[in-house]
Design a protein around this motif. Structure first.
Motif, PDB file in Angstrom:
ATOM      1  N   ASP A   4     -12.753  -0.707 -25.553  1.00 41.09           N
ATOM      2  CA  ASP A   4     -11.964   0.527 -25.454  1.00 41.09           C
ATOM      3  C   ASP A   4     -12.829   1.775 -25.585  1.00 41.09           C
ATOM      4  OD1 ASP A   4     -12.276  -0.362 -28.138  1.00 41.09           O
ATOM      5  OD2 ASP A   4     -10.703   0.993 -28.828  1.00 41.09           O
ATOM      6  N   ASP A   6     -16.672   0.947 -20.992  1.00 43.13           N
ATOM      7  CA  ASP A   6     -15.882   0.346 -19.923  1.00 43.13           C
ATOM      8  C   ASP A   6     -16.763   0.135 -18.698  1.00 43.13           C
ATOM      9  OD1 ASP A   6     -13.354  -0.375 -18.568  1.00 43.13           O
ATOM     10  OD2 ASP A   6     -13.620   1.522 -17.507  1.00 43.13           O
ATOM     11  N   LYS A  42      -3.326  -3.011 -22.007  1.00 48.33           N
ATOM     12  CA  LYS A  42      -3.220  -2.226 -20.779  1.00 48.33           C
ATOM     13  C   LYS A  42      -2.835  -0.791 -21.108  1.00 48.33           C
ATOM     14  CE  LYS A  42      -1.142  -2.537 -16.177  1.00 48.33           C
ATOM     15  NZ  LYS A  42      -0.164  -3.255 -15.318  1.00 48.33           N
ATOM     16  N   ARG A  43      -3.253   0.111 -20.251  1.00 46.12           N
ATOM     17  CA  ARG A  43      -2.948   1.534 -20.448  1.00 46.12           C
ATOM     18  C   ARG A  43      -1.450   1.776 -20.590  1.00 46.12           C
ATOM     19  NH1 ARG A  43      -5.895   5.766 -19.751  1.00 46.12           N
ATOM     20  NH2 ARG A  43      -8.116   5.460 -19.439  1.00 46.12           N
ATOM     21  N   GLU A  96      -8.098   0.118 -16.347  1.00 47.72           N
ATOM     22  CA  GLU A  96      -6.689  -0.160 -16.634  1.00 47.72           C
ATOM     23  C   GLU A  96      -6.505  -0.958 -17.916  1.00 47.72           C
ATOM     24  OE1 GLU A  96      -3.531   0.642 -15.293  1.00 47.72           O
ATOM     25  OE2 GLU A  96      -4.858   2.222 -14.601  1.00 47.72           O
ATOM     26  N   ARG A  97      -7.502  -1.755 -18.271  1.00 46.19           N
ATOM     27  CA  ARG A  97      -7.410  -2.567 -19.480  1.00 46.19           C
ATOM     28  C   ARG A  97      -8.700  -2.439 -20.282  1.00 46.19           C
ATOM     29  NH1 ARG A  97      -3.184  -6.350 -19.363  1.00 46.19           N
ATOM     30  NH2 ARG A  97      -2.291  -6.727 -17.293  1.00 46.19           N
ATOM     31  N   CYS A  98      -8.590  -2.445 -21.608  1.00 42.72           N
ATOM     32  CA  CYS A  98      -9.806  -2.521 -22.423  1.00 42.72           C
ATOM     33  C   CYS A  98     -10.022  -4.001 -22.744  1.00 42.72           C
ATOM     34  CB  CYS A  98      -9.708  -1.648 -23.671  1.00 42.72           C
ATOM     35  SG  CYS A  98      -8.208  -1.817 -24.655  1.00 42.72           S
ATOM     36  N   SER A  99     -10.679  -4.662 -21.811  1.00 44.34           N
ATOM     37  CA  SER A  99     -10.804  -6.118 -21.847  1.00 44.34           C
ATOM     38  C   SER A  99     -11.878  -6.540 -20.854  1.00 44.34           C
ATOM     39  CB  SER A  99      -9.454  -6.747 -21.452  1.00 44.34           C
ATOM     40  OG  SER A  99      -9.591  -8.112 -21.142  1.00 44.34           O
ATOM     41  N   PRO A 112      -9.570  -8.563 -15.864  1.00 47.41           N
ATOM     42  CA  PRO A 112      -8.655  -7.627 -15.188  1.00 47.41           C
ATOM     43  C   PRO A 112      -7.187  -8.026 -15.296  1.00 47.41           C
ATOM     44  CG  PRO A 112      -9.753  -9.028 -13.575  1.00 47.41           C
ATOM     45  CD  PRO A 112     -10.370  -9.355 -14.901  1.00 47.41           C
ATOM     46  N   PHE A 124      -3.672   2.869 -25.784  1.00 50.06           N
ATOM     47  CA  PHE A 124      -3.689   1.411 -25.802  1.00 50.06           C
ATOM     48  C   PHE A 124      -2.964   0.918 -27.048  1.00 50.06           C
ATOM     49  CE2 PHE A 124      -7.665   2.459 -23.479  1.00 50.06           C
ATOM     50  CZ  PHE A 124      -7.370   1.827 -22.268  1.00 50.06           C
ATOM     51  N   THR A 160       5.154   0.714 -28.258  1.00 50.86           N
ATOM     52  CA  THR A 160       5.062   1.312 -26.928  1.00 50.86           C
ATOM     53  C   THR A 160       6.008   2.504 -26.837  1.00 50.86           C
ATOM     54  OG1 THR A 160       6.727  -0.234 -26.090  1.00 50.86           O
ATOM     55  CG2 THR A 160       4.419  -0.847 -25.789  1.00 50.86           C
TER      56      THR A 160
END
Length: 399
Positions: free
Chosen positions: A163, A166, A137-138, A126-129, A132, A319, A76
């Protein structure tokens, strides 16, 4: 009607909402077309070169590395990513050269090419999932709201992973009059989410469609598909070659290195710009994502073996998807680009640039970068001649 009768349709709707992010499996005429594809063999789509689509090695070992606190800190940024405050005014005037690219983060790129606006792999969620509350997460906000992007002529999707495809973004774009160009089978997801069939162009590899004078060709890639635990490989994955009257561009989607890049370049290049995946690589899945050195080799293959056009690195920085350090893809790409004497663009997310103009080259990630590790070595048995580490790029163009 009893209370149970009222609850039944409610339960059905709630179940549908829970499963909706997973999309839909192809059926009917779409599935019949898939079965006729030369790339659909033994009940599933096949890669142009063999690829392991599941992580290799020990799952326990990978989990230990991936979730270790020290390792998480490397993955990160150390501060806020400097997002360029893109506005509609920034994009209102047409590009002087006829070609302008705006990297929105990860693999999302707005390409303004010869009077048309093409949006690749838009992910504003906000998330690639599918959930929620969980999943990657971004690491930085979107440069501008989707509603402020202005009209888009074509939305291009490379494959159906979260990703790159979306649900909330597609839902928002479905309310516009844009056309969607997608690989064969992916249209089933879009139809479930409200995209009319007459606004979709669903292509097998090497098929072409024309929208407003822009030719879009789905070209091969080495990856896989799937949005759920039951992955039947019934949706194709693709890279994309896009050609206008004056300019040509290429978007890799997700792919491992394979010799077919040369064929794509010979058929559709050379390109004024390539958008190449250079992040989320790992020794645990060496066949389906490229390292920066492999991405550079792919770019040179696409350009006929010589530096030409601009390489825009994508699929990094937004991500946390792999064990490598957050900024390692950018730093390593800069290394191999300098070695190859290849023009590179390193825009901040949301920063428009014209490949024929002044390129954004400042290494803006360095003040935010945790310590970088050396690139991992590729397994000796990996298919393809891609280089394994810094300094291994064959600048003479020999294969």
């Amino acid at each position: 009607m009893t209370g149970a009768d009222y609850l039944l349709p409610l339960r059905t709707r709630l179940r549908s909402l829970r499963t909706e992010p997973f999309g839909a499996d192809p059926a009917g005429a779409r599935m019949e077309r898939i079965r006729r594809s030369p790339h659909f063999v033994d009940g599933s789509f096949q890669n142009p070169v063999g690829a392991r689509t599941r992580p290799s090695g020990s799952t326990v070992e990978f989990a230990k590395i991936y979730f270790q606190r020290e390792q998480r800190a490397r993955r990160t940024p150390n501060g806020a990513v400097p997002v360029h405050p893109t506005t509609l005014a920034d994009l209102a005037a047409p590009p002087v050269s006829g070609l302008r690219l705006t990297w929105m983060g990860h693999s999302s790129v707005l390409a303004e090419i010869d009077g048309s606006r093409v949006l690749f792999d838009p992910v504003w969620g906000e998330r690639c999932s599918p959930f929620p509350f969980a999943g990657p997460k971004r690491l930085h906000p979107t440069p501008l709201p989707l509603t402020a992007l202005g009209p888009v002529d074509v939305v291009v999707i490379s494959h159906d992973h979260y990703d790159h495809l979306d649900l909330p973004t597609i839902r928002a774009l479905a309310a516009t009059d844009t056309v969607f160009a997608v690989p064969l089978g992916v249209g089933a997801h879009l139809e479930r989410w409200g995209v009319p069939a007459d606004r979709m162009r669903e292509l097998d590899w090497n098929e072409t469609t024309t929208v407003g004078g822009i030719r879009l060709t789905a070209t091969p890639a080495r990856h896989f598909c799937g949005r759920g635990l039951r992955n039947q490989q019934h949706a194709l994955w693709a890279s994309w070659a896009v050609a206008g009257p004056e300019h040509r561009i290429y978007h890799s989607g997700d792919t491992g290195y394979f010799p077919g890049f040369r064929d794509i370049g010979a058929e559709h290049g050379p390109f004024d710009a390539t958008m190449i995946q250079i992040g989320a690589y790992s020794e645990y899945w060496p066949d389906i994502h490229m390292t920066p050195a492999e991405g550079m080799r792919a770019h040179l293959d696409l350009q006929g073996g010589t530096p030409h056009g601009v390489l825009l690195p994508i699929h990094w920085g937004t991500f946390n998807l792999a064990p490598h350090a957050w900024a390692e893809p950018a730093e390593w790409t800069k290394d191999v680009g300098d070695e190859a004497d290849q023009p590179l663009a390193f825009p901040r997310p949301g920063e428009p640039f014209e490949p024929a103009g002044i390129l954004p080259v400042e290494p803006w990630w360095r003040p935010l970068s945790p310590a970088l590790a050396r690139p991992w070595p590729l397994p000796a048995d990996q298919a393809g001649p891609a280089p394994a580490a810094r300094g291994d790029l064959d600048l003479a163009g020999e294969r």
